[in-house]
Design a protein around this motif. Structure first.
Motif, PDB file in Angstrom:
ATOM      1  N   GLY A 188      -1.972  -8.079   9.152  1.00  0.00           N
ATOM      2  CA  GLY A 188      -1.102  -8.637  10.162  1.00  0.00           C
ATOM      3  C   GLY A 188       0.333  -8.166  10.131  1.00  0.00           C
ATOM      4  O   GLY A 188       1.105  -8.509  11.028  1.00  0.00           O
ATOM      5  N   GLU A 189       0.720  -7.409   9.116  1.00  0.00           N
ATOM      6  CA  GLU A 189       2.098  -6.926   9.050  1.00  0.00           C
ATOM      7  C   GLU A 189       2.304  -5.761  10.012  1.00  0.00           C
ATOM      8  O   GLU A 189       1.386  -4.949  10.216  1.00  0.00           O
ATOM      9  CB  GLU A 189       2.445  -6.463   7.632  1.00  0.00           C
ATOM     10  CG  GLU A 189       2.652  -7.580   6.644  1.00  0.00           C
ATOM     11  CD  GLU A 189       3.184  -7.051   5.314  1.00  0.00           C
ATOM     12  OE1 GLU A 189       3.449  -5.826   5.218  1.00  0.00           O
ATOM     13  OE2 GLU A 189       3.323  -7.867   4.388  1.00  0.00           O
ATOM     14  N   PRO A 190       3.483  -5.644  10.593  1.00  0.00           N
ATOM     15  CA  PRO A 190       3.767  -4.475  11.430  1.00  0.00           C
ATOM     16  C   PRO A 190       3.596  -3.191  10.633  1.00  0.00           C
ATOM     17  O   PRO A 190       3.894  -3.143   9.431  1.00  0.00           O
ATOM     18  CB  PRO A 190       5.231  -4.680  11.851  1.00  0.00           C
ATOM     19  CG  PRO A 190       5.469  -6.151  11.715  1.00  0.00           C
ATOM     20  CD  PRO A 190       4.615  -6.591  10.565  1.00  0.00           C
ATOM     21  N   VAL A 191       3.088  -2.162  11.289  1.00  0.00           N
ATOM     22  CA  VAL A 191       2.927  -0.879  10.602  1.00  0.00           C
ATOM     23  C   VAL A 191       4.292  -0.243  10.383  1.00  0.00           C
ATOM     24  O   VAL A 191       5.290  -0.609  11.019  1.00  0.00           O
ATOM     25  CB  VAL A 191       2.021   0.073  11.414  1.00  0.00           C
ATOM     26  CG1 VAL A 191       0.640  -0.529  11.570  1.00  0.00           C
ATOM     27  CG2 VAL A 191       2.630   0.407  12.771  1.00  0.00           C
ATOM     28  N   ARG A 192       4.355   0.724   9.473  1.00  0.00           N
ATOM     29  CA  ARG A 192       5.609   1.395   9.179  1.00  0.00           C
ATOM     30  C   ARG A 192       5.358   2.878   8.937  1.00  0.00           C
ATOM     31  O   ARG A 192       4.237   3.278   8.578  1.00  0.00           O
ATOM     32  CB  ARG A 192       6.284   0.772   7.963  1.00  0.00           C
ATOM     33  CG  ARG A 192       5.446   0.865   6.683  1.00  0.00           C
ATOM     34  CD  ARG A 192       6.118   0.207   5.500  1.00  0.00           C
ATOM     35  NE  ARG A 192       5.957  -1.241   5.526  1.00  0.00           N
ATOM     36  CZ  ARG A 192       6.365  -2.038   4.532  1.00  0.00           C
ATOM     37  NH1 ARG A 192       6.970  -1.531   3.474  1.00  0.00           N
ATOM     38  NH2 ARG A 192       6.172  -3.338   4.610  1.00  0.00           N
ATOM     39  N   ILE A 193       6.383   3.666   9.144  1.00  0.00           N
ATOM     40  CA  ILE A 193       6.316   5.100   8.856  1.00  0.00           C
ATOM     41  C   ILE A 193       6.691   5.310   7.396  1.00  0.00           C
ATOM     42  O   ILE A 193       7.749   4.838   6.941  1.00  0.00           O
ATOM     43  CB  ILE A 193       7.275   5.908   9.755  1.00  0.00           C
ATOM     44  CG1 ILE A 193       6.990   5.650  11.232  1.00  0.00           C
ATOM     45  CG2 ILE A 193       7.163   7.403   9.433  1.00  0.00           C
ATOM     46  CD1 ILE A 193       5.692   6.202  11.723  1.00  0.00           C
ATOM     47  N   GLU A 194       5.830   5.989   6.657  1.00  0.00           N
ATOM     48  CA  GLU A 194       6.115   6.274   5.250  1.00  0.00           C
ATOM     49  C   GLU A 194       5.754   7.724   4.949  1.00  0.00           C
ATOM     50  O   GLU A 194       5.012   8.379   5.692  1.00  0.00           O
ATOM     51  CB  GLU A 194       5.337   5.330   4.348  1.00  0.00           C
ATOM     52  CG  GLU A 194       5.685   3.857   4.559  1.00  0.00           C
ATOM     53  CD  GLU A 194       5.268   2.985   3.393  1.00  0.00           C
ATOM     54  OE1 GLU A 194       5.330   3.473   2.234  1.00  0.00           O
ATOM     55  OE2 GLU A 194       4.878   1.839   3.638  1.00  0.00           O
ATOM     56  N   THR A 195       6.278   8.200   3.833  1.00  0.00           N
ATOM     57  CA  THR A 195       5.948   9.541   3.362  1.00  0.00           C
ATOM     58  C   THR A 195       4.628   9.484   2.612  1.00  0.00           C
ATOM     59  O   THR A 195       4.432   8.637   1.731  1.00  0.00           O
ATOM     60  CB  THR A 195       7.052  10.086   2.437  1.00  0.00           C
ATOM     61  OG1 THR A 195       8.268  10.178   3.182  1.00  0.00           O
ATOM     62  CG2 THR A 195       6.687  11.459   1.896  1.00  0.00           C
ATOM     63  N   ILE A 196       3.718  10.375   2.973  1.00  0.00           N
ATOM     64  CA  ILE A 196       2.433  10.442   2.288  1.00  0.00           C
ATOM     65  C   ILE A 196       2.230  11.842   1.721  1.00  0.00           C
ATOM     66  O   ILE A 196       2.821  12.814   2.196  1.00  0.00           O
ATOM     67  CB  ILE A 196       1.266  10.078   3.225  1.00  0.00           C
ATOM     68  CG1 ILE A 196       1.092  11.122   4.328  1.00  0.00           C
ATOM     69  CG2 ILE A 196       1.472   8.699   3.834  1.00  0.00           C
ATOM     70  CD1 ILE A 196      -0.162  10.928   5.153  1.00  0.00           C
ATOM     71  N   THR A 197       1.411  11.908   0.702  1.00  0.00           N
ATOM     72  CA  THR A 197       1.107  13.183   0.059  1.00  0.00           C
ATOM     73  C   THR A 197      -0.297  13.623   0.448  1.00  0.00           C
ATOM     74  O   THR A 197      -1.258  12.858   0.279  1.00  0.00           O
ATOM     75  CB  THR A 197       1.210  13.069  -1.468  1.00  0.00           C
ATOM     76  OG1 THR A 197       2.551  12.687  -1.814  1.00  0.00           O
ATOM     77  CG2 THR A 197       0.884  14.398  -2.140  1.00  0.00           C
ATOM     78  N   VAL A 198      -0.396  14.829   0.987  1.00  0.00           N
ATOM     79  CA  VAL A 198      -1.670  15.402   1.400  1.00  0.00           C
ATOM     80  C   VAL A 198      -2.022  16.519   0.428  1.00  0.00           C
ATOM     81  O   VAL A 198      -1.314  17.535   0.349  1.00  0.00           O
ATOM     82  CB  VAL A 198      -1.587  15.966   2.837  1.00  0.00           C
ATOM     83  CG1 VAL A 198      -2.933  16.545   3.259  1.00  0.00           C
ATOM     84  CG2 VAL A 198      -1.138  14.880   3.808  1.00  0.00           C
ATOM     85  N   PRO A 199      -3.092  16.364  -0.357  1.00  0.00           N
ATOM     86  CA  PRO A 199      -3.437  17.409  -1.326  1.00  0.00           C
ATOM     87  C   PRO A 199      -4.012  18.648  -0.661  1.00  0.00           C
ATOM     88  O   PRO A 199      -4.450  18.606   0.493  1.00  0.00           O
ATOM     89  CB  PRO A 199      -4.478  16.733  -2.216  1.00  0.00           C
ATOM     90  CG  PRO A 199      -5.091  15.686  -1.352  1.00  0.00           C
ATOM     91  CD  PRO A 199      -4.003  15.217  -0.422  1.00  0.00           C
ATOM     92  N   ASP A 200      -3.998  19.752  -1.393  1.00  0.00           N
ATOM     93  CA  ASP A 200      -4.695  20.945  -0.924  1.00  0.00           C
ATOM     94  C   ASP A 200      -6.175  20.631  -0.779  1.00  0.00           C
ATOM     95  O   ASP A 200      -6.726  19.831  -1.549  1.00  0.00           O
ATOM     96  CB  ASP A 200      -4.520  22.103  -1.916  1.00  0.00           C
ATOM     97  CG  ASP A 200      -3.138  22.703  -1.871  1.00  0.00           C
ATOM     98  OD1 ASP A 200      -2.447  22.506  -0.861  1.00  0.00           O
ATOM     99  OD2 ASP A 200      -2.736  23.356  -2.853  1.00  0.00           O
TER     100      ASP A 200
END
Length: 361
Positions: A14-26
Protein backbone atom coordinates in the motif's frame (compact mmCIF):
# COMPACT_ATOMS: atom_id res chain seq x y z
CA UNK A 1 30.27 -5.50 -15.20
CA UNK A 2 27.10 -4.86 -13.18
CA UNK A 3 25.25 -1.64 -13.98
CA UNK A 4 23.29 0.77 -11.81
CA UNK A 5 20.03 2.17 -13.22
CA UNK A 6 16.83 3.76 -11.97
CA UNK A 7 13.78 1.62 -11.26
CA UNK A 8 10.31 1.83 -9.67
CA UNK A 9 10.23 0.02 -6.34
CA UNK A 10 7.31 -1.02 -4.14
CA UNK A 11 8.78 -1.47 -0.66
CA UNK A 12 5.69 -2.30 1.39
CA UNK A 13 2.00 -3.07 0.99
CA UNK A 14 0.00 0.00 0.00
CA UNK A 15 2.93 2.41 0.15
CA UNK A 16 3.47 4.78 -2.78
CA UNK A 17 6.12 3.52 -5.17
CA UNK A 18 9.46 5.31 -5.37
CA UNK A 19 12.35 5.66 -7.79
CA UNK A 20 15.50 3.99 -6.50
CA UNK A 21 18.88 2.94 -7.83
CA UNK A 22 19.05 -0.75 -8.67
CA UNK A 23 21.93 -2.98 -9.67
CA UNK A 24 21.57 -5.08 -12.81
CA UNK A 25 24.16 -7.88 -13.05
CA UNK A 26 25.80 -9.02 -16.25
CA UNK A 27 23.72 -11.77 -17.88
CA UNK A 28 24.59 -15.31 -16.89
CA UNK A 29 23.94 -18.49 -18.88
CA UNK A 30 20.54 -18.29 -20.56
CA UNK A 31 19.98 -14.67 -19.55
CA UNK A 32 19.77 -11.29 -21.30
CA UNK A 33 20.00 -7.65 -20.28
CA UNK A 34 17.43 -5.50 -22.08
CA UNK A 35 17.46 -1.73 -22.42
CA UNK A 36 13.80 -0.92 -21.82
CA UNK A 37 12.23 1.55 -24.26
CA UNK A 38 8.62 1.49 -23.06
CA UNK A 39 6.56 -0.23 -20.36
CA UNK A 40 2.80 -0.11 -19.84
CA UNK A 41 1.25 0.51 -16.44
CA UNK A 42 -0.81 -2.65 -15.91
CA UNK A 43 -3.29 -3.36 -13.13
CA UNK A 44 -1.14 -6.34 -12.15
CA UNK A 45 1.58 -3.91 -11.06
CA UNK A 46 -0.94 -2.26 -8.75
CA UNK A 47 -1.85 -5.72 -7.40
CA UNK A 48 1.82 -6.23 -6.54
CA UNK A 49 2.00 -2.87 -4.75
CA UNK A 50 -1.15 -3.71 -2.79
CA UNK A 51 0.18 -7.12 -1.74
CA UNK A 52 -2.43 -8.89 -3.84
CA UNK A 53 0.07 -11.25 -5.52
CA UNK A 54 2.39 -12.15 -2.65
CA UNK A 55 4.38 -10.42 0.07
CA UNK A 56 7.88 -10.78 -1.40
CA UNK A 57 8.65 -7.09 -1.01
CA UNK A 58 10.50 -5.12 -2.25
CA UNK A 59 9.19 -5.47 -5.80
CA UNK A 60 10.69 -4.05 -8.97
CA UNK A 61 7.47 -3.26 -10.82
CA UNK A 62 6.71 -3.24 -14.55
CA UNK A 63 6.33 -6.14 -16.96
CA UNK A 64 4.44 -4.99 -20.09
CA UNK A 65 7.47 -3.87 -22.05
CA UNK A 66 9.51 -3.63 -25.21
CA UNK A 67 13.15 -2.76 -25.67
CA UNK A 68 16.48 -3.66 -27.23
CA UNK A 69 18.72 -6.53 -26.13
CA UNK A 70 21.97 -5.06 -24.81
CA UNK A 71 23.87 -8.21 -23.90
CA UNK A 72 23.32 -11.96 -23.58
CA UNK A 73 24.84 -14.70 -21.50
CA UNK A 74 26.43 -18.00 -22.40
CA UNK A 75 24.37 -20.36 -24.52
CA UNK A 76 21.80 -17.81 -25.68
CA UNK A 77 20.81 -18.33 -29.31
CA UNK A 78 17.20 -17.00 -29.43
CA UNK A 79 18.21 -13.34 -29.45
CA UNK A 80 21.34 -11.25 -29.92
CA UNK A 81 22.46 -7.76 -28.91
CA UNK A 82 20.61 -5.15 -30.95
CA UNK A 83 17.41 -7.18 -31.37
CA UNK A 84 14.14 -5.34 -30.72
CA UNK A 85 12.06 -7.53 -28.41
CA UNK A 86 8.81 -7.70 -26.51
CA UNK A 87 9.24 -9.10 -23.01
CA UNK A 88 6.95 -11.93 -21.96
CA UNK A 89 6.34 -13.76 -18.71
CA UNK A 90 5.96 -17.18 -20.33
CA UNK A 91 9.43 -18.43 -21.18
CA UNK A 92 8.52 -22.00 -22.03
CA UNK A 93 10.72 -24.80 -20.71
CA UNK A 94 10.27 -27.32 -23.53
CA UNK A 95 10.44 -30.22 -21.07
CA UNK A 96 7.31 -30.24 -18.91
CA UNK A 97 4.30 -32.44 -19.61
CA UNK A 98 2.44 -29.61 -21.42
CA UNK A 99 5.40 -28.84 -23.67
CA UNK A 100 5.98 -32.51 -24.46
CA UNK A 101 2.32 -32.87 -25.44
CA UNK A 102 2.74 -30.09 -27.99
CA UNK A 103 0.96 -27.48 -25.86
CA UNK A 104 3.74 -25.08 -24.90
CA UNK A 105 1.23 -22.26 -24.44
CA UNK A 106 0.30 -24.07 -21.22
CA UNK A 107 3.89 -24.61 -20.06
CA UNK A 108 3.84 -25.52 -16.37
CA UNK A 109 7.51 -24.69 -15.73
CA UNK A 110 8.07 -21.25 -17.20
CA UNK A 111 11.28 -19.68 -15.98
CA UNK A 112 12.91 -16.36 -15.17
CA UNK A 113 16.47 -15.12 -14.79
CA UNK A 114 18.36 -17.03 -12.11
CA UNK A 115 20.33 -14.03 -10.88
CA UNK A 116 18.69 -11.34 -8.81
CA UNK A 117 18.65 -7.62 -9.39
CA UNK A 118 19.24 -5.74 -6.15
CA UNK A 119 18.95 -2.40 -4.45
CA UNK A 120 22.17 -0.46 -3.93
CA UNK A 121 22.55 -1.99 -0.44
CA UNK A 122 22.36 -5.52 -1.82
CA UNK A 123 18.69 -6.21 -0.95
CA UNK A 124 17.33 -8.67 -3.51
CA UNK A 125 14.38 -7.51 -5.60
CA UNK A 126 11.37 -9.54 -6.72
CA UNK A 127 10.66 -8.46 -10.32
CA UNK A 128 6.99 -8.26 -11.27
CA UNK A 129 6.08 -11.39 -13.24
CA UNK A 130 9.79 -12.17 -13.42
CA UNK A 131 10.47 -9.09 -15.56
CA UNK A 132 10.75 -5.82 -13.62
CA UNK A 133 10.62 -3.37 -16.52
CA UNK A 134 9.89 -0.07 -14.79
CA UNK A 135 13.64 0.34 -15.04
CA UNK A 136 16.07 1.70 -17.57
CA UNK A 137 17.47 -1.82 -17.97
CA UNK A 138 16.37 -5.20 -16.72
CA UNK A 139 17.69 -8.76 -16.47
CA UNK A 140 15.47 -11.54 -17.81
CA UNK A 141 15.69 -15.10 -19.05
CA UNK A 142 16.50 -15.02 -22.76
CA UNK A 143 13.30 -16.99 -23.40
CA UNK A 144 11.36 -13.99 -22.08
CA UNK A 145 12.54 -11.98 -25.09
CA UNK A 146 10.53 -12.31 -28.31
CA UNK A 147 12.10 -10.71 -31.37
CA UNK A 148 9.71 -8.65 -33.51
CA UNK A 149 9.82 -6.08 -36.32
CA UNK A 150 11.90 -3.11 -35.03
CA UNK A 151 9.74 -0.68 -37.03
CA UNK A 152 6.94 -1.08 -34.47
CA UNK A 153 6.41 1.63 -31.87
CA UNK A 154 7.84 0.41 -28.54
CA UNK A 155 4.95 2.01 -26.62
CA UNK A 156 2.41 0.03 -28.65
CA UNK A 157 4.39 -3.19 -29.07
CA UNK A 158 5.08 -3.57 -25.38
CA UNK A 159 1.37 -3.83 -24.62
CA UNK A 160 1.40 -7.31 -26.16
CA UNK A 161 3.56 -8.29 -23.20
CA UNK A 162 0.50 -8.56 -20.98
CA UNK A 163 -2.90 -6.82 -21.14
CA UNK A 164 -3.57 -6.53 -24.86
CA UNK A 165 -2.32 -10.07 -25.50
CA UNK A 166 -4.50 -11.36 -22.65
CA UNK A 167 -7.61 -9.85 -24.22
CA UNK A 168 -6.82 -10.72 -27.82
CA UNK A 169 -5.93 -14.25 -26.83
CA UNK A 170 -9.03 -14.70 -24.68
CA UNK A 171 -11.12 -14.20 -27.82
CA UNK A 172 -8.96 -15.85 -30.46
CA UNK A 173 -7.08 -18.59 -28.60
CA UNK A 174 -9.16 -19.50 -25.54
CA UNK A 175 -12.62 -18.59 -26.76
CA UNK A 176 -12.06 -19.86 -30.29
CA UNK A 177 -14.22 -17.07 -31.72
CA UNK A 178 -15.00 -17.83 -35.36
CA UNK A 179 -16.54 -16.16 -38.37
CA UNK A 180 -20.15 -15.18 -37.80
CA UNK A 181 -20.11 -15.78 -34.03
CA UNK A 182 -21.80 -13.55 -31.50
CA UNK A 183 -19.52 -12.39 -28.69
CA UNK A 184 -20.17 -10.45 -25.49
CA UNK A 185 -17.36 -8.85 -23.50
CA UNK A 186 -18.11 -7.91 -19.90
CA UNK A 187 -15.70 -5.26 -18.64
CA UNK A 188 -14.15 -2.88 -21.15
CA UNK A 189 -10.86 -1.79 -19.67
CA UNK A 190 -7.64 -2.50 -21.51
CA UNK A 191 -8.05 -6.29 -21.47
CA UNK A 192 -11.76 -6.25 -22.31
CA UNK A 193 -11.32 -3.84 -25.18
CA UNK A 194 -8.50 -5.98 -26.48
CA UNK A 195 -10.97 -8.89 -26.45
CA UNK A 196 -13.32 -6.74 -28.55
CA UNK A 197 -10.49 -6.23 -31.04
CA UNK A 198 -9.68 -9.95 -31.00
CA UNK A 199 -13.31 -10.86 -31.70
CA UNK A 200 -13.34 -8.43 -34.62
CA UNK A 201 -10.10 -9.89 -36.01
CA UNK A 202 -11.61 -13.38 -35.77
CA UNK A 203 -14.65 -12.36 -37.83
CA UNK A 204 -17.38 -12.19 -35.20
CA UNK A 205 -20.65 -10.89 -36.62
CA UNK A 206 -21.92 -9.32 -33.40
CA UNK A 207 -19.72 -7.97 -30.62
CA UNK A 208 -21.53 -6.71 -27.52
CA UNK A 209 -19.51 -4.58 -25.10
CA UNK A 210 -20.75 -4.39 -21.49
CA UNK A 211 -19.52 -1.95 -18.84
CA UNK A 212 -20.78 0.55 -16.28
CA UNK A 213 -18.75 3.42 -17.77
CA UNK A 214 -20.05 5.06 -20.95
CA UNK A 215 -16.55 6.32 -21.76
CA UNK A 216 -15.26 2.77 -21.97
CA UNK A 217 -18.25 1.70 -24.02
CA UNK A 218 -17.58 4.50 -26.49
CA UNK A 219 -13.99 3.31 -26.81
CA UNK A 220 -15.20 -0.26 -27.33
CA UNK A 221 -17.48 0.84 -30.15
CA UNK A 222 -14.55 2.62 -31.79
CA UNK A 223 -12.53 -0.59 -31.58
CA UNK A 224 -15.17 -2.76 -33.21
CA UNK A 225 -18.09 -3.40 -30.85
CA UNK A 226 -21.36 -3.51 -32.77
CA UNK A 227 -23.50 -2.95 -29.67
CA UNK A 228 -23.00 -1.61 -26.16
CA UNK A 229 -24.76 -2.21 -22.85
CA UNK A 230 -24.40 -0.08 -19.74
CA UNK A 231 -24.94 -2.66 -17.00
CA UNK A 232 -25.48 0.06 -14.40
CA UNK A 233 -28.80 0.91 -16.04
CA UNK A 234 -29.71 -2.34 -17.87
CA UNK A 235 -29.72 -6.02 -16.96
CA UNK A 236 -26.77 -7.30 -19.02
CA UNK A 237 -28.11 -10.85 -19.28
CA UNK A 238 -31.42 -9.73 -20.72
CA UNK A 239 -29.75 -7.14 -22.95
CA UNK A 240 -27.32 -9.68 -24.41
CA UNK A 241 -30.13 -12.15 -25.03
CA UNK A 242 -32.25 -9.49 -26.70
CA UNK A 243 -29.34 -8.58 -28.98
CA UNK A 244 -28.83 -12.24 -29.95
CA UNK A 245 -32.36 -13.25 -30.89
CA UNK A 246 -33.21 -14.36 -27.37
CA UNK A 247 -30.51 -17.02 -27.24
CA UNK A 248 -27.41 -15.50 -25.67
CA UNK A 249 -23.93 -15.07 -27.14
CA UNK A 250 -21.82 -17.87 -28.56
CA UNK A 251 -18.84 -16.67 -26.53
CA UNK A 252 -18.94 -14.47 -23.42
CA UNK A 253 -15.64 -13.08 -22.16
CA UNK A 254 -15.55 -11.96 -18.53
CA UNK A 255 -12.80 -9.35 -18.16
CA UNK A 256 -13.59 -8.10 -14.66
CA UNK A 257 -12.81 -11.03 -12.39
CA UNK A 258 -15.74 -10.78 -9.97
CA UNK A 259 -18.33 -13.41 -8.97
CA UNK A 260 -21.33 -11.28 -9.99
CA UNK A 261 -19.97 -10.56 -13.48
CA UNK A 262 -18.95 -14.20 -13.93
CA UNK A 263 -22.52 -15.23 -13.14
CA UNK A 264 -23.74 -12.72 -15.70
CA UNK A 265 -21.40 -14.24 -18.27
CA UNK A 266 -22.60 -17.74 -17.42
CA UNK A 267 -26.26 -16.94 -18.02
CA UNK A 268 -25.68 -14.58 -20.96
CA UNK A 269 -24.25 -17.31 -23.20
CA UNK A 270 -26.21 -19.48 -25.58
CA UNK A 271 -26.76 -23.17 -24.90
CA UNK A 272 -23.49 -24.98 -25.62
CA UNK A 273 -21.77 -21.57 -25.61
CA UNK A 274 -18.42 -20.74 -24.06
CA UNK A 275 -17.55 -18.57 -21.07
CA UNK A 276 -13.97 -17.29 -20.86
CA UNK A 277 -12.68 -15.87 -17.59
CA UNK A 278 -9.76 -13.51 -18.24
CA UNK A 279 -10.42 -11.02 -15.42
CA UNK A 280 -8.25 -11.83 -12.39
CA UNK A 281 -10.16 -12.57 -9.16
CA UNK A 282 -8.81 -12.18 -5.63
CA UNK A 283 -8.20 -15.19 -3.37
CA UNK A 284 -11.31 -14.80 -1.22
CA UNK A 285 -13.80 -14.72 -4.11
CA UNK A 286 -16.24 -17.62 -4.57
CA UNK A 287 -19.01 -18.47 -7.03
CA UNK A 288 -22.22 -20.38 -6.34
CA UNK A 289 -23.97 -21.82 -9.40
CA UNK A 290 -26.66 -24.53 -9.48
CA UNK A 291 -24.88 -27.66 -10.68
CA UNK A 292 -27.93 -28.56 -12.76
CA UNK A 293 -27.48 -25.30 -14.68
CA UNK A 294 -23.81 -26.08 -15.28
CA UNK A 295 -24.85 -29.45 -16.66
CA UNK A 296 -27.97 -28.33 -18.49
CA UNK A 297 -26.45 -25.42 -20.36
CA UNK A 298 -23.61 -27.49 -21.76
CA UNK A 299 -20.75 -25.77 -23.51
CA UNK A 300 -17.49 -24.83 -21.88
CA UNK A 301 -16.28 -22.78 -18.92
CA UNK A 302 -12.68 -21.74 -19.52
CA UNK A 303 -10.01 -19.67 -17.87
CA UNK A 304 -7.57 -17.81 -20.08
CA UNK A 305 -3.92 -17.77 -18.97
CA UNK A 306 -2.15 -14.88 -20.70
CA UNK A 307 -4.59 -15.27 -23.58
CA UNK A 308 -3.28 -18.84 -23.95
CA UNK A 309 -0.61 -17.25 -26.11
CA UNK A 310 2.69 -18.65 -27.32
CA UNK A 311 4.85 -15.51 -27.58
CA UNK A 312 7.16 -16.89 -30.26
CA UNK A 313 4.11 -17.60 -32.45
CA UNK A 314 1.72 -14.79 -31.57
CA UNK A 315 3.84 -11.68 -31.00
CA UNK A 316 5.45 -11.52 -34.46
CA UNK A 317 2.11 -12.24 -36.15
CA UNK A 318 0.30 -9.52 -34.22
CA UNK A 319 3.08 -7.00 -34.84
CA UNK A 320 2.79 -7.78 -38.55
CA UNK A 321 -0.95 -7.06 -38.36
CA UNK A 322 -0.14 -3.82 -36.55
CA UNK A 323 2.35 -2.80 -39.22
CA UNK A 324 -0.27 -3.58 -41.91
CA UNK A 325 -2.80 -1.30 -40.21
CA UNK A 326 -5.11 -4.20 -39.31
CA UNK A 327 -4.51 -4.08 -35.54
CA UNK A 328 -4.61 -0.66 -33.92
CA UNK A 329 -2.33 -1.09 -30.92
CA UNK A 330 -1.78 2.66 -30.78
CA UNK A 331 -5.43 3.09 -29.75
CA UNK A 332 -4.59 1.48 -26.41
CA UNK A 333 -1.91 4.04 -25.55
CA UNK A 334 -3.88 6.74 -23.75
CA UNK A 335 -0.80 8.65 -22.61
CA UNK A 336 2.97 8.38 -22.41
CA UNK A 337 4.61 9.29 -19.11
CA UNK A 338 7.98 9.49 -17.40
CA UNK A 339 9.29 6.88 -14.97
CA UNK A 340 8.53 9.05 -11.95
CA UNK A 341 4.83 9.32 -12.89
CA UNK A 342 3.89 5.68 -12.25
CA UNK A 343 2.19 6.41 -8.93
CA UNK A 344 0.02 9.07 -10.58
CA UNK A 345 -0.78 6.59 -13.36
CA UNK A 346 -2.09 4.12 -10.75
CA UNK A 347 -4.52 6.80 -9.58
CA UNK A 348 -5.74 7.50 -13.12
CA UNK A 349 -6.17 3.77 -13.67
CA UNK A 350 -8.24 3.52 -10.48
CA UNK A 351 -10.60 6.20 -11.77
CA UNK A 352 -10.94 4.54 -15.19
CA UNK A 353 -9.41 7.51 -16.98
CA UNK A 354 -7.03 5.52 -19.21
CA UNK A 355 -6.75 2.33 -21.22
CA UNK A 356 -2.99 2.40 -20.75
CA UNK A 357 -0.44 4.83 -19.43
CA UNK A 358 2.93 3.90 -20.92
CA UNK A 359 6.31 4.80 -19.46
CA UNK A 360 8.64 5.83 -22.27
CA UNK A 361 12.40 6.00 -21.68
Amino acid sequence: MAQQVRGVIARAKGEPVRIETITVPDPGPGEAVVKVQACGVCHTDLHYREGGINDDFPFLLGHEAAGVVESVGEGVTEVAPGDFVILNWRAVCGQCRACKRGRPQYCFATHNAKQKMTLADGTELAPALGIGAFAEKTLVAAGQCTKVDPAASPAAAGLLGCGVMAGLGAAINTGGVGRGDSVAVIGCGGVGNAAVVGARLAGAAKIIAVDIDDRKLETARGLGATDTVNSRTSDPIEAIRELTGGFGADVVIEAVGRPETYEQAFYARDLAGTVVLVGVPTPEMRIDLPLLDVFGRGGALKSSWYGDCLPSRDFPMLIDLYRQGRLDLDAFVTETIALDEVEKAFERMHHGDVLRSVVVF
